[in-house]
Write a protein that holds these residues in place. Structure first.
Motif, short mmCIF file in Angstrom:
data_model
loop_
_atom_site.label_atom_id
_atom_site.label_comp_id
_atom_site.label_asym_id
_atom_site.label_seq_id
_atom_site.Cartn_x
_atom_site.Cartn_y
_atom_site.Cartn_z
N GLN A 401 44.65 28.36 5.16
CA GLN A 401 45.24 29.48 4.45
C GLN A 401 44.51 29.82 3.15
OE1 GLN A 401 47.81 31.39 5.76
NE2 GLN A 401 47.32 30.13 7.54
N ASN A 402 43.44 29.11 2.83
CA ASN A 402 42.62 29.46 1.67
C ASN A 402 41.90 30.78 1.92
OD1 ASN A 402 43.19 27.18 0.17
ND2 ASN A 402 41.43 26.03 0.93
N THR A 403 41.74 31.56 0.87
CA THR A 403 40.80 32.67 0.97
C THR A 403 39.39 32.10 0.95
OG1 THR A 403 40.61 32.99 -1.42
CG2 THR A 403 42.39 34.20 -0.28
N ALA A 404 38.41 32.90 1.32
CA ALA A 404 37.03 32.43 1.29
C ALA A 404 36.65 32.02 -0.14
CB ALA A 404 36.09 33.53 1.80
N LEU A 405 37.14 32.78 -1.11
CA LEU A 405 36.87 32.48 -2.52
C LEU A 405 37.45 31.10 -2.89
CD1 LEU A 405 35.71 33.88 -5.12
CD2 LEU A 405 38.05 34.55 -5.63
N ILE A 434 35.68 38.07 1.08
CA ILE A 434 35.85 37.01 0.09
C ILE A 434 37.33 36.80 -0.25
CG2 ILE A 434 35.40 36.44 -2.33
CD1 ILE A 434 32.62 37.75 -1.95
N THR A 435 38.09 37.88 -0.22
CA THR A 435 39.51 37.78 -0.59
C THR A 435 40.43 37.64 0.62
OG1 THR A 435 39.60 40.21 -0.67
CG2 THR A 435 39.20 39.05 -2.74
N THR A 436 39.84 37.46 1.82
CA THR A 436 40.62 37.28 3.05
C THR A 436 40.79 35.79 3.34
OG1 THR A 436 39.84 39.37 3.97
CG2 THR A 436 40.66 37.75 5.54
N LYS A 437 41.95 35.41 3.90
CA LYS A 437 42.18 34.01 4.26
C LYS A 437 41.22 33.59 5.36
CE LYS A 437 47.05 33.81 2.96
NZ LYS A 437 48.44 33.57 3.40
#
Length: 518
Positions: A401-405, A434-437
């Motif tokens: 569930q982390n974003t790429a960032l 980058i801001t997508t899970k």
């Protein structure tokens, strides 16, 4: 005859436009490749046409009574069942039909003559259907297809909940082919297949009498099995016929024509605006200026094609290690039971090695054992002095569930926001990515994030387990270039000889070490 018609399809995801007024058709017998860069929406399109996802606008119409089969790598297999039991569920419809036939025979004992005639007709129809589907030879069919895709090497009595992700995908693909649907829909089916299995599937699809839609980045495979290409690019779908090389040629010509038309129109707009500015204030020429303004207002202005960011990969080399970075003596790979005979291994500094061989024989196990992540059955492993490792694992954790960032930042918390974004952007990832899970990224986009993490620090031993799975054509080319440039030691598992031929110094065939019959 059209089997599938998609009309005026539009769809967005998380505020990001994916398709805009897209149309698509599938004709009887067509073998279609769906191609495009990572993240352009290929898998999304498959989800829409199979009804797993509802589009924002547009229609999807299948011909009546068409049986489709979809290779969905996220399908959950029922725990506790063996591979053979799972594969037999491909024939559930026929098993049910046979039960209905046997029940009809039982009814005949007490039926009237008229009812008996009707039941006989019903039984005859079911019998014809079972024979046409080769129901009475299903075990032979299971053995044939399972053998072709390498499941016999794993063992058909193996429990499905003990399988790796790649092995689960093989089971799903085998089950799908056994169902023999009229339309096959396959999303990157070759990712977990070795050379021999890819060749088997290639021949199967080349001879497939019905239509299919295939997503793949394996160009030789596409050329061998498809005759129509749909290019997913900049929110649209464009149809081409012929080989992949012919498509690339035609697509490049189309891009040049669009660029020329855009530049020509922009030059015309500048000329008209200049004329209007110079003449609108003069009474004698005001009419002409107004006329040209009206013409300009009615003009359908072309938009400039937005070029996608291209990935740039660079692996940093660390300090020079000892001559041999890894040495193993009498090494036996395995878990509960040995997978290999005892082998001696020496990996010399700055050498590049590819590992190939049938799936299930221990390629990933070899890498994890050499890196000390799992113990060997027997034998001794020694790592050289000053060895630093960058490891790309074939399977990433599910449900991340982390974003790429956030994923990158967890690995390198000391970096600034700008530095993290710059590192990810260099791999061809946009702000949207980058801001997508991680769980919502395409396979190729997620792979780029994982590669970016490896590239952030200097290493002198790169260990890559099937890094080209999911990567698009441009990213594969760039990865090969970066590996050619890399000055350290490379240990690479790959099922794509086209990728590693000419890149590596030697190829290890793990089949020669195996305890199993190959």
């Amino acid at each position: 005859m059209s089997i599938l018609n998609v009309s005026h399809l539009s769809h967005s995801y998380g505020g990001r436009e994916i398709f805009e007024d897209v149309s698509f058709r599938l004709l009887k017998g067509e073998h279609v490749a769906l191609v495009g860069a990572n993240g352009e929406g290929k898998s999304t399109f498959l989800s829409i046409i199979t009804g797993r996802l509802t589009p924002d606008a547009g229609t999807v119409e299948w011909a009546k009574r068409v049986k489709t089969g979809y290779l969905d790598q996220h399908t959950v297999l029922q725990p506790g069942m063996t591979i053979r039991e799972t594969l037999r569920t491909a024939f559930d419809d026929m098993v049910k039909a046979e039960q209905e036939m046997l029940a009809a025979y039982d009814k005949m004992a007490e039926a009237s003559p008229e009812e008996t005639d009707r039941l006989m007709q019903e039984v005859g129809d079911i019998q014809d259907m079972l024979e046409a589907g080769s129901y009475y030879t299903i075990d032979a069919r299971i053995d044939e297809v399972a053998g072709g895709l390498g499941l016999r090497d794993i063992g058909l009595e193996h429990k499905v909940d003990e399988l790796s992700g790649g092995q689960r995908t093989k089971v799903l693909l085998t089950k799908l082919l056994l169902q023999n649907p009229e339309i096959l829909i396959l999303d990157e089916p070759t990712n977990y297949l070795d050379d021999e299995q890819v060749r088997w599937l290639q021949q199967y699809l080349a001879d497939y009498p019905n239509a299919f839609i295939l997503v793949s980045h394996d160009i030789p495979f596409l050329n061998a099995v498809t005759n129509v290409i749909y290019h997913v690019d900049n929110l649209h779908l464009e149809r081409y016929t012929g080989s992949y090389e012919k498509f690339e040629e035609m697509a490049a010509l189309k891009r040049r024509q669009e660029e020329t038309a855009y530049e020509r129109q922009q030059a015309e707009i500048r000329r008209e605006q200049d004329f209007i500015q110079r003449n609108k204030a003069r009474v004698a020429t005001r009419g002409m200026a107004n006329s040209r303004q009206k013409k300009l207002d009615k003009m359908e202005v072309l938009t400039k094609r937005q070029e996608k960011p291209k990935p740039h990969f660079h692996f940093q080399s660390d300090r020079t290690p000892s001559r041999f970075v890894l040495e193993a003596k009498r090494l036996v790979l395995g878990y509960d039971a040995p997978l290999t005979t005892p082998v001696d291994i020496r990996i010399e500094r700055n050498k590049k090695i590819a590992v190939r061989g049938t799936n299930g024989l221990g390629k990933s196990t070899l890498l994890r054992t050499l890196l000390g992540m799992i113990p060997p059955v027997s034998g001794k492993i020694e790592r050289g002095d000053f060895v630093s490792v960058g490891y790309f694992e074939q399977e990433e954790s599910r449900g991340n569930q982390n974003t790429a960032l956030e994923e990158f930042w967890q690995a390198y918390p000391g970096l600034s926001n700008f530095e993290v974004r710059a590192a990810l952007a260099s791999c061809g990832l946009t702000n949207d990515h980058i801001t997508t899970k991680m769980t919502a990224l395409s396979g190729g986009e997620a792979a780029k994030v994982r590669l970016a993490k490896i590239m952030q620090k200097p290493v002198n031993l790169l260990v890559l387990d099937e890094p080209t799975n999911h990567l698009d054509v441009e990213a594969k080319k760039e990865l090969r270039r970066a590996l050619e440039e890399y000055k350290g030691t490379l240990l690479l598992v790959s099922h794509e000889p086209d990728f590693y031929d000419g890149l590596v110094d030697s190829v290890w065939n793990i089949e020669t070490w195996s305890c199993r019959i190959v």
